[in-house]
Design a protein around this motif. Structure first.
Motif, PDB file in Angstrom:
ATOM      1  N   LEU A  70       0.846  -1.194   0.000  1.00 43.77           N
ATOM      2  CA  LEU A  70       0.000   0.000   0.000  1.00 43.77           C
ATOM      3  C   LEU A  70       0.878   1.240   0.000  1.00 43.77           C
ATOM      4  CD1 LEU A  70      -2.554  -1.206   2.702  1.00 43.77           C
ATOM      5  CD2 LEU A  70      -2.932  -1.112   0.232  1.00 43.77           C
ATOM      6  N   SER A  71       0.579   2.175  -0.913  1.00 42.32           N
ATOM      7  CA  SER A  71       1.382   3.399  -1.036  1.00 42.32           C
ATOM      8  C   SER A  71       0.494   4.553  -1.484  1.00 42.32           C
ATOM      9  CB  SER A  71       2.523   3.194  -2.052  1.00 42.32           C
ATOM     10  OG  SER A  71       3.206   4.412  -2.302  1.00 42.32           O
ATOM     11  N   ALA A  72       0.797   5.738  -0.929  1.00 43.75           N
ATOM     12  CA  ALA A  72       0.095   6.954  -1.355  1.00 43.75           C
ATOM     13  C   ALA A  72       0.910   7.745  -2.369  1.00 43.75           C
ATOM     14  CB  ALA A  72      -0.220   7.823  -0.146  1.00 43.75           C
ATOM     15  N   GLY A  73       2.031   7.220  -2.791  1.00 39.16           N
ATOM     16  CA  GLY A  73       2.847   7.867  -3.815  1.00 39.16           C
ATOM     17  C   GLY A  73       3.694   8.999  -3.292  1.00 39.16           C
ATOM     18  N   VAL A  74       3.988   9.016  -1.969  1.00 39.29           N
ATOM     19  CA  VAL A  74       4.833  10.073  -1.414  1.00 39.29           C
ATOM     20  C   VAL A  74       6.229  10.021  -2.007  1.00 39.29           C
ATOM     21  CG1 VAL A  74       5.821  10.974   0.746  1.00 39.29           C
ATOM     22  CG2 VAL A  74       3.492  10.062   0.725  1.00 39.29           C
ATOM     23  N   HIS A  75       6.690   8.869  -2.356  1.00 36.55           N
ATOM     24  CA  HIS A  75       8.051   8.681  -2.870  1.00 36.55           C
ATOM     25  C   HIS A  75       8.223   9.132  -4.309  1.00 36.55           C
ATOM     26  CE1 HIS A  75       6.668   5.238  -5.284  1.00 36.55           C
ATOM     27  NE2 HIS A  75       5.852   4.993  -4.239  1.00 36.55           N
ATOM     28  N   ILE A  76       7.136   9.410  -5.012  1.00 35.50           N
ATOM     29  CA  ILE A  76       7.229   9.735  -6.436  1.00 35.50           C
ATOM     30  C   ILE A  76       7.747  11.167  -6.590  1.00 35.50           C
ATOM     31  CG2 ILE A  76       5.949   9.979  -8.595  1.00 35.50           C
ATOM     32  CD1 ILE A  76       3.944   7.938  -7.503  1.00 35.50           C
ATOM     33  N   PRO A  77       8.881  11.357  -7.247  1.00 34.63           N
ATOM     34  CA  PRO A  77       9.422  12.729  -7.411  1.00 34.63           C
ATOM     35  C   PRO A  77       8.629  13.508  -8.469  1.00 34.63           C
ATOM     36  CG  PRO A  77      10.813  11.132  -8.534  1.00 34.63           C
ATOM     37  CD  PRO A  77       9.766  10.331  -7.806  1.00 34.63           C
ATOM     38  N   ASP A  78       8.727  14.816  -8.382  1.00 33.94           N
ATOM     39  CA  ASP A  78       8.077  15.654  -9.383  1.00 33.94           C
ATOM     40  C   ASP A  78       8.670  15.366 -10.757  1.00 33.94           C
ATOM     41  OD1 ASP A  78       6.574  16.793  -7.405  1.00 33.94           O
ATOM     42  OD2 ASP A  78       7.950  18.503  -7.107  1.00 33.94           O
ATOM     43  N   GLY A  79       7.812  15.262 -11.741  1.00 33.79           N
ATOM     44  CA  GLY A  79       8.265  15.029 -13.097  1.00 33.79           C
ATOM     45  C   GLY A  79       8.723  13.616 -13.370  1.00 33.79           C
ATOM     46  N   ALA A  80       8.379  12.671 -12.485  1.00 31.68           N
ATOM     47  CA  ALA A  80       8.788  11.275 -12.698  1.00 31.68           C
ATOM     48  C   ALA A  80       8.200  10.746 -13.997  1.00 31.68           C
ATOM     49  CB  ALA A  80       8.339  10.418 -11.529  1.00 31.68           C
ATOM     50  N   GLY A  81       9.023  10.059 -14.772  1.00 31.00           N
ATOM     51  CA  GLY A  81       8.576   9.536 -16.051  1.00 31.00           C
ATOM     52  C   GLY A  81       8.380   8.026 -16.018  1.00 31.00           C
ATOM     53  N   ALA A  82       8.238   7.461 -17.213  1.00 23.23           N
ATOM     54  CA  ALA A  82       7.962   6.030 -17.326  1.00 23.23           C
ATOM     55  C   ALA A  82       9.093   5.181 -16.752  1.00 23.23           C
ATOM     56  CB  ALA A  82       7.725   5.675 -18.791  1.00 23.23           C
ATOM     57  N   GLY A  83      10.362   5.690 -16.894  1.00 25.65           N
ATOM     58  CA  GLY A  83      11.489   4.913 -16.380  1.00 25.65           C
ATOM     59  C   GLY A  83      11.434   4.722 -14.881  1.00 25.65           C
ATOM     60  N   TYR A  84      10.996   5.743 -14.166  1.00 20.78           N
ATOM     61  CA  TYR A  84      10.913   5.622 -12.708  1.00 20.78           C
ATOM     62  C   TYR A  84       9.876   4.575 -12.321  1.00 20.78           C
ATOM     63  CZ  TYR A  84       9.929   6.744  -7.829  1.00 20.78           C
ATOM     64  OH  TYR A  84       9.737   6.660  -6.463  1.00 20.78           O
TER      65      TYR A  84
END
Length: 492
Positions: A60-74
């Motif tokens: 379960l994740s709320a996406g806090v770890h996702i950086p701004d501008g994250a693309g398909a590679g991330y």
């Protein structure tokens, strides 16, 4: 050995979690596979959760770890690490960080085959975890109930007249597959359930050889069980614990948590049914038999058997099949005695007086009064009559009455016997007439039940009773006559 990373509770199907209306979860990517199961829930906002996963989690994740501008590679790297760690599914909360599930995450989960669940804002991650534990507890309770019911049905099957086929049939039904008993030579001697196919059948026979002791090695040199999967069928072999070389094999399309326990119970029962009885008492019984053959009186032999007073139990299996030695041994085990004799369609068992004789499923039983060795023949006759009455009245168990005193006991035995011989003299040379009259009177003049008890046609009963009435020159419809005849028959 069990995997220490897998919890003892049974897993929960992901579809069962999605079916919870109070959660409002929605699958938006990944396969809709009903076989996907979840072992636990884990919340993490790590960009690389791999080191913290054991496998089988709903992450379960709320996406806090996702950086701004994250693309398909991330997102591709993130999802691939979850899959590599053995994660079962990913639940993404759309609040409070993200309003929607990122499209690149949806594409990555679809590409890697990882189920992606959308968690609505009103549903907390703790609520998802609590629902998962509730489903696990329900599954655990259902599994325990299933195992308990299976144990009871296997125990009942082991007490039937045909115990080995009955146990295998119950085991095959409980596992939803095939159950086979292999003999010491490796050949199947009994089986039940659908054929798993030639490939699985051959593999199961080979697996049985892995656990079968060779007789030239220590008893613990081979494993007690072995398993394999062939052609999508789960195969398991259990060496029976009687040391005789018998092996139980099972083949089932799936393997549930309680199946091992159920198969182990069946293996224990089959070990008892196929094994020989060992111990000091066996030598005593052999000695008792030798002494009887050499002319010793039964009263001298009885102490070697373990008691002074015994009951004779006569049993007949329900249905038409005649009992075999295995069925007779199973009846003796159910009654708590190994002194068993198969006599045609009837099994005779000597049971110590102190042991209570109860009903045995699949058998009709007649029980004698407790008797000393010199009275065993009379006790056998009592058990025979009790069995005949039990079959005629469709009663599973009937005991010969133990009455301390009766009106007939008030007449001196010598006078009573002399009167009985004189009264029954006209028919005494015809045992068939005497037995028919005794059975007919004991069943209150019922033609049909007397015919069942004697295994003859009802017209035969009518003819014999008419013959008795003619030879005795009396009216058998008179209750006084019947009472006097019954008194006489009890003395002969």
């Amino acid at each position: 050995m069990p995997d220490p990373t897998v919890p003892p509770t049974p897993p929960v199907a992901l579809d069962a979690l999605l079916a919870r209306a109070d959660l409002g979860l929605r699958r938006i990517a990944g396969p809709a596979d009903p076989a996907v199961v979840v072992h636990w829930a884990h919340t993490s906002e790590m960009a690389d959760p791999y080191p913290y996963l054991l496998g089988g989690e709903l992450l379960l994740s709320a996406g806090v770890h996702i950086p701004d501008g994250a693309g398909a590679g991330y997102f591709d790297a993130y999802v691939s690490r979850i899959v590599a760690a053995g994660g079962a599914a990913l639940g993404f909360g759309v609040a409070p960080v993200h309003d929607t599930v990122p499209g690149a995450l949806v594409e990555a989960c679809e590409m890697h085959g990882l189920p992606l669940l959308e968690v609505p804002p009103r549903t907390t991650f703790s609520a998802v975890a609590r629902a998962l534990w509730q489903l696990m507890a329900q599954a655990r309770t259902a599994e325990l109930r299933r195992v308990t019911e299976a144990q009871q049905s296997l125990a009942t099957a082991a007490a039937r007249p045909d115990p080995v086929p009955a146990v295998l049939q119950q085991l095959a039904r409980r596992l939803g597959g095939r159950a086979v008993l292999y003999g010491p030579e490796g050949t199947p001697i009994a089986g039940a359930g659908p054929d798993p196919g030639a490939e699985a059948r051959t593999a199961l026979a080979k697996l049985a050889e892995v656990v079968r002791p060779s007789g030239q090695e220590p008893s613990d040199a081979r494993p007690s069980s072995a398993s394999d999967t062939v052609a999508g069928v789960r195969l398991v072999a259990h060496a029976l614990g009687n040391g005789e070389g018998f092996v139980l094999g099972t083949a089932a399309p799936q393997r549930d948590a309680g199946d091992h326990t159920i198969a182990s119970v069946a293996a224990v029962l089959l070990s008892l049914l196929t094994g020989e009885r060992h111990g000091g008492s066996g030598a005593d019984r052999s000695s008792a038999l030798v002494r009887l053959l050499l002319g010793a009186a039964p009263a001298e032999v009885a102490p070697l058997l373990g008691g002074d007073r015994w009951r004779v139990v006569r049993g007949r299996p329900d249905g038409r099949a005649a009992p075999d030695p295995v069925a007779a041994s199973a009846l003796g085990a159910a009654l708590g005695s190994s002194l068993v004799d198969v006599a045609g369609e009837v099994v005779r068992v000597l049971v110590p007086d102190g042991r209570t004789v109860e009903r045995v499923p699949g058998w009709t039983l007649g029980v004698s009064a407790a008797a000393a060795p010199r009275d065993w023949p009379a006790a056998d006759a009592q058990a025979s009559r009790a069995l005949a009455r039990a079959r005629a009245t469709r009663t599973p168990l009937l005991r010969h009455g133990d009455r301390p005193a009766a009106l007939t006991d008030l007449v001196p035995p010598h006078d009573a016997e002399a009167h009985a011989r004189a009264l029954l003299a006209p028919i005494e040379r015809s045992p068939a007439l005497v037995d028919t009259l005794r059975t007919w009177l004991s069943l209150h003049g019922s033609w049909d039940r007397t015919a069942v008890a004697l295994d003859v046609h009802r017209n035969t009963v009518r003819q014999r009773i008419a013959r008795c009435a003619a030879l005795l020159d009396t009216d058998l419809d008179d209750p006084d006559v019947r009472m006097e005849l019954w008194f006489a028959l009890r003395r002969t």
